[in-house]
Design a protein around this motif. Structure first.
Motif, PDB file in Angstrom:
ATOM      1  N   UNK A 117       0.824  -1.198   0.000  1.00  0.00           N
ATOM      2  CA  UNK A 117       0.000   0.000   0.000  1.00  0.00           C
ATOM      3  C   UNK A 117       0.853   1.240   0.000  1.00  0.00           C
ATOM      4  N   UNK A 118       0.281   2.331  -0.439  1.00  0.00           N
ATOM      5  CA  UNK A 118       0.990   3.614  -0.469  1.00  0.00           C
ATOM      6  C   UNK A 118       0.030   4.703  -0.010  1.00  0.00           C
ATOM      7  N   UNK A 119       0.474   5.547   0.908  1.00  0.00           N
ATOM      8  CA  UNK A 119      -0.370   6.598   1.463  1.00  0.00           C
ATOM      9  C   UNK A 119       0.343   7.940   1.312  1.00  0.00           C
ATOM     10  N   UNK A 120      -0.268   8.801   0.524  1.00  0.00           N
ATOM     11  CA  UNK A 120       0.314  10.113   0.261  1.00  0.00           C
ATOM     12  C   UNK A 120      -0.735  11.195   0.492  1.00  0.00           C
ATOM     13  N   UNK A 171      -2.535  15.009  -0.282  1.00  0.00           N
ATOM     14  CA  UNK A 171      -2.952  15.612  -1.549  1.00  0.00           C
ATOM     15  C   UNK A 171      -1.821  16.303  -2.298  1.00  0.00           C
ATOM     16  N   UNK A 172      -0.793  16.805  -1.561  1.00  0.00           N
ATOM     17  CA  UNK A 172       0.320  17.457  -2.246  1.00  0.00           C
ATOM     18  C   UNK A 172       1.387  16.468  -2.706  1.00  0.00           C
ATOM     19  N   UNK A 173       1.148  15.176  -2.496  1.00  0.00           N
ATOM     20  CA  UNK A 173       2.084  14.160  -2.960  1.00  0.00           C
ATOM     21  C   UNK A 173       3.095  13.711  -1.925  1.00  0.00           C
ATOM     22  N   UNK A 174       3.203  14.408  -0.799  1.00  0.00           N
ATOM     23  CA  UNK A 174       4.162  14.014   0.230  1.00  0.00           C
ATOM     24  C   UNK A 174       3.669  12.782   0.972  1.00  0.00           C
ATOM     25  N   UNK A 175       4.578  11.927   1.439  1.00  0.00           N
ATOM     26  CA  UNK A 175       4.149  10.676   2.079  1.00  0.00           C
ATOM     27  C   UNK A 175       3.638  10.896   3.498  1.00  0.00           C
ATOM     28  N   UNK A 176       2.677  10.070   3.872  1.00  0.00           N
ATOM     29  CA  UNK A 176       2.224  10.029   5.253  1.00  0.00           C
ATOM     30  C   UNK A 176       3.181   9.181   6.083  1.00  0.00           C
ATOM     31  N   UNK A 177       3.208   9.427   7.366  1.00  0.00           N
ATOM     32  CA  UNK A 177       3.782   8.518   8.333  1.00  0.00           C
ATOM     33  C   UNK A 177       2.636   7.813   9.036  1.00  0.00           C
ATOM     34  N   UNK A 178       2.909   6.645   9.584  1.00  0.00           N
ATOM     35  CA  UNK A 178       1.855   5.932  10.284  1.00  0.00           C
ATOM     36  C   UNK A 178       2.063   4.439  10.234  1.00  0.00           C
ATOM     37  N   UNK A 179       0.993   3.701  10.379  1.00  0.00           N
ATOM     38  CA  UNK A 179       1.096   2.253  10.427  1.00  0.00           C
ATOM     39  C   UNK A 179      -0.192   1.618   9.916  1.00  0.00           C
ATOM     40  N   UNK A 180      -0.098   0.324   9.581  1.00  0.00           N
ATOM     41  CA  UNK A 180      -1.241  -0.455   9.151  1.00  0.00           C
ATOM     42  C   UNK A 180      -1.282  -1.707  10.028  1.00  0.00           C
ATOM     43  N   UNK A 181      -2.448  -1.973  10.616  1.00  0.00           N
ATOM     44  CA  UNK A 181      -2.614  -3.107  11.520  1.00  0.00           C
ATOM     45  C   UNK A 181      -3.580  -4.109  10.892  1.00  0.00           C
ATOM     46  N   UNK A 182      -3.139  -5.376  10.822  1.00  0.00           N
ATOM     47  CA  UNK A 182      -3.986  -6.464  10.332  1.00  0.00           C
ATOM     48  C   UNK A 182      -4.333  -7.358  11.518  1.00  0.00           C
ATOM     49  N   UNK A 183      -5.626  -7.466  11.811  1.00  0.00           N
ATOM     50  CA  UNK A 183      -6.089  -8.268  12.940  1.00  0.00           C
ATOM     51  C   UNK A 183      -6.807  -9.509  12.406  1.00  0.00           C
ATOM     52  N   UNK A 184      -6.346 -10.691  12.832  1.00  0.00           N
ATOM     53  CA  UNK A 184      -6.958 -11.954  12.434  1.00  0.00           C
ATOM     54  C   UNK A 184      -7.403 -12.711  13.679  1.00  0.00           C
TER      55      UNK A 184
END
Length: 576
Positions: A14-17, A19-32
């Motif tokens: 995945x890619x998260x940017x 609106x101005x094209x700069x990248x986000x910082x953060x995380x993605x959590x997958x819960x099973x």
């Protein structure tokens, strides 16, 4: 997650940017599911997988496909939570098909878990978060983009094949965007100010007979009789209103929304709001004890800073009383009444006056905690006299739920139940928009391993059950500037658990503030300093000013002070 040989897996990217094209910082959590058994008699203890976005706002993670043959349970899906550094959180449910070797998460269409219809949607690579008043079109949007409608604070996941006319007329709603932002907060000095209008005249009489001709506006489910009307009341800080058994309790309501959720459980702090154009009103209540108190607010401003005695007599008899409030003139007003140990029997108005319902504002905010948030004998008015109400006012939030019980914690039960037990009945069913968790002081006698496990379980449960709720965690309270090792260790344990859950955290012992990624972003200094001396002033710190004679609980001045420190924490981790 460990993936044995022979098990089909899918690489999720995945890619998260911005609106101005700069990248986000953060995380993605997958819960099973916690345990998944496979056809080969292998068992995977899966639980949760967390991956941080890299410097380009991207991630890559190998996960077990959800359609491997012989899986038990079958038909399960991953709950995916995206946490970004602007304070926004997005959650959806996705299935991973073993026919794919790699897939972009933004090509997966979240669906209702009850329908079991998780459909991978093919399309171009996309993972931006766009914002604006106009829905993106084929020319300026990418399939899979998240779009935030800044005029309606709605969020949508764009999906389906692109057409020459742009995106489909309706995307997949992800729910309202209700992130607290600094620019939306009221001026705290005004929001917590005392009402500046003409002071009303207030008196109390031990009687259940109203002024001649007055009409009773009764709360539901009190039975109506004669000229009674149903009161247009808006409950704040509580729900599931019920009447007691027998006379006169069957004419008074109390909320059942705090553990142990019974009429006599002692939920002391809650509120009611309504609109009226009357020049005077009479409040019917049952006097219980000196703890029976109230606070009146007019048009969003408290008339008194602290909760006030009800004026009832014959304490302990539980007799019916009428509290008369004379405003001096007829005018449309928004009325709020905060109660402490005060069964509510309705409002009497003159026949020429009107009552109407008023909406609450600022979303629903809950505090899950112990007696520091529930109040004690060292402050006035119980739970409604603590830092909780002050912070609510300064945040512009009128629906404050005080879901705290003394002597409890992550592990400690006191005379009621742990945070985890109470969260299931006091928090999750009521779907708060914001939740502040403050505890740990009563857990100090437990092992750090027990505290860590309980905190992790609670935080995981809240993230899964309340994916759109903003959660903030406060570390272990210290009533002195020299906290015990058990308390500092507990704070360290809770900070780690909060970082793993991606919840902002503050330590009262040091004033250190950590954002949702677990990064130290500010140090405001210890909340309490000095040793304290049971109320006698000393020059070694502020403990004598803010901590009561029991050397544990805050005084009224202490709660006013703590409200400012907690507000500073919340503002620090809020997006602009």
């Amino acid at each position: 997650m460990t993936i044995p040989a022979g098990i089909k897996a899918v690489r999720v990217t995945g890619r998260f940017r911005r609106p101005d094209g700069s990248p986000y910082k953060g995380s993605v959590v997958f819960q099973a599911p916690v345990m998944i058994e496979l056809e080969q008699a292998l068992t995977i203890i899966s639980g949760r997988a967390t991956v941080d976005l890299d410097e380009n706002g991207e991630f890559s993670l190998l996960l077990v496909a959800t359609d491997n043959p012989g899986m038990d349970p079958s038909g399960w899906v991953y709950t995916v939570t995206v946490v970004l550094d602007d304070g926004t959180t997005r959650t959806g449910s996705v299935a991973l098909s073993s026919t794919d070797t790699e897939i972009d998460i933004t090509k997966l269409m979240p669906a209702d878990p009850a329908q079991l219809n998780y459909v991978p949607v093919k399309g171009d690579r996309g993972a931006s978060i766009l914002s604006g008043a106009t829905r993106p079109t084929a020319a300026n949007g990418t399939l899979g983009d998240f779009w935030i409608d800044t005029t309606k604070t709605d969020a949508w996941l764009l999906y389906g094949p692109k057409t020459t006319d742009g995106w489909p007329p309706a995307g997949l709603p992800l729910g309202p965007v209700t992130t607290w932002r600094l620019r939306d907060l009221p001026d705290p000095t005004v929001a917590d100010a005392v009402y500046a209008g003409p002071a009303p005249t207030i008196s109390t009489a031990q009687t259940s007979t109203p002024a001649a001709g007055h009409i009773k506006y009764a709360p539901d489910p009190v039975a109506l009789s004669g000229t009674d009307r149903r009161g247009m009341f808006t409950w704040a800080g509580a729900g599931n209103m019920a009447i007691g058994v027998g006379t006169p309790d069957n004419t008074y309501v109390l909320p059942l929304s705090r553990f142990p959720n019974t009429y006599t459980s002692g939920q002391s702090g809650w509120s009611v709001e309504f609109g009226t154009d009357t020049s005077s009103l009479q409040l019917r209540f049952k006097h219980i004890s000196p703890s029976t108190m109230f606070r009146l607010s007019i048009d969003g401003r408290k008339v008194s800073d602290l909760m006030q005695p009800s004026g009832g007599v014959t304490a302990g008899q539980g007799l019916s009383h009428l509290l008369t409030i004379d405003f001096g003139s007829s005018a449309p007003r928004r009325i709020r009444l905060d109660f402490s140990t005060m069964p509510f029997g309705g409002i009497y108005l003159p026949p020429t006056a009107h009552m109407w319902q008023v909406p609450l504002q600022g979303g629903r905010c809950m505090v899950l905690g112990d007696s520091i948030s529930d109040g004690s004998a060292l402050n006035t008015g119980g739970a409604c006299g603590t830092w909780v109400d002050r912070v609510g006012r300064m945040l512009g939030c009128t629906d404050l739920w005080r879901e705290s019980r003394g002597s409890t914690g992550y592990v400690a039960t006191g005379t009621t139940a742990t945070f985890g037990t109470r969260a299931e009945v006091d928090v999750i069913p009521w779907e708060p928009d914001r939740l502040i968790i403050w505890g740990g002081y009563n857990d100090a006698s437990s092992s750090q391993a027990q505290i860590a496990a309980a905190a992790a379980t609670l935080f995981d449960r809240i993230k899964t059950a309340l994916p759109r709720c903003q959660v903030y965690v406060i570390g272990c309270w210290s009533p002195t500037g020299s906290p015990a090792a058990a308390h500092t260790n507990t704070t360290a344990t809770l900070r780690t658990a909060a970082a793993n859950a991606r919840f902002p955290f503050v330590s009262p012992q040091t004033g250190q503030i950590y954002d949702a990624t677990g990064t130290l972003v500010a140090t405001h200094g210890p909340w309490i300093t000095g040793t304290g001396n049971a109320g006698s002033l000393k020059a070694d710190g502020n403990a004598d000013l803010y901590v009561g004679s029991d050397t544990v609980h805050p005084t009224d001045a202490g709660h006013a002070y703590l409200a400012r420190r907690i507000l500073a924490f919340l503002r620090t981790v809020m997006p602009a």
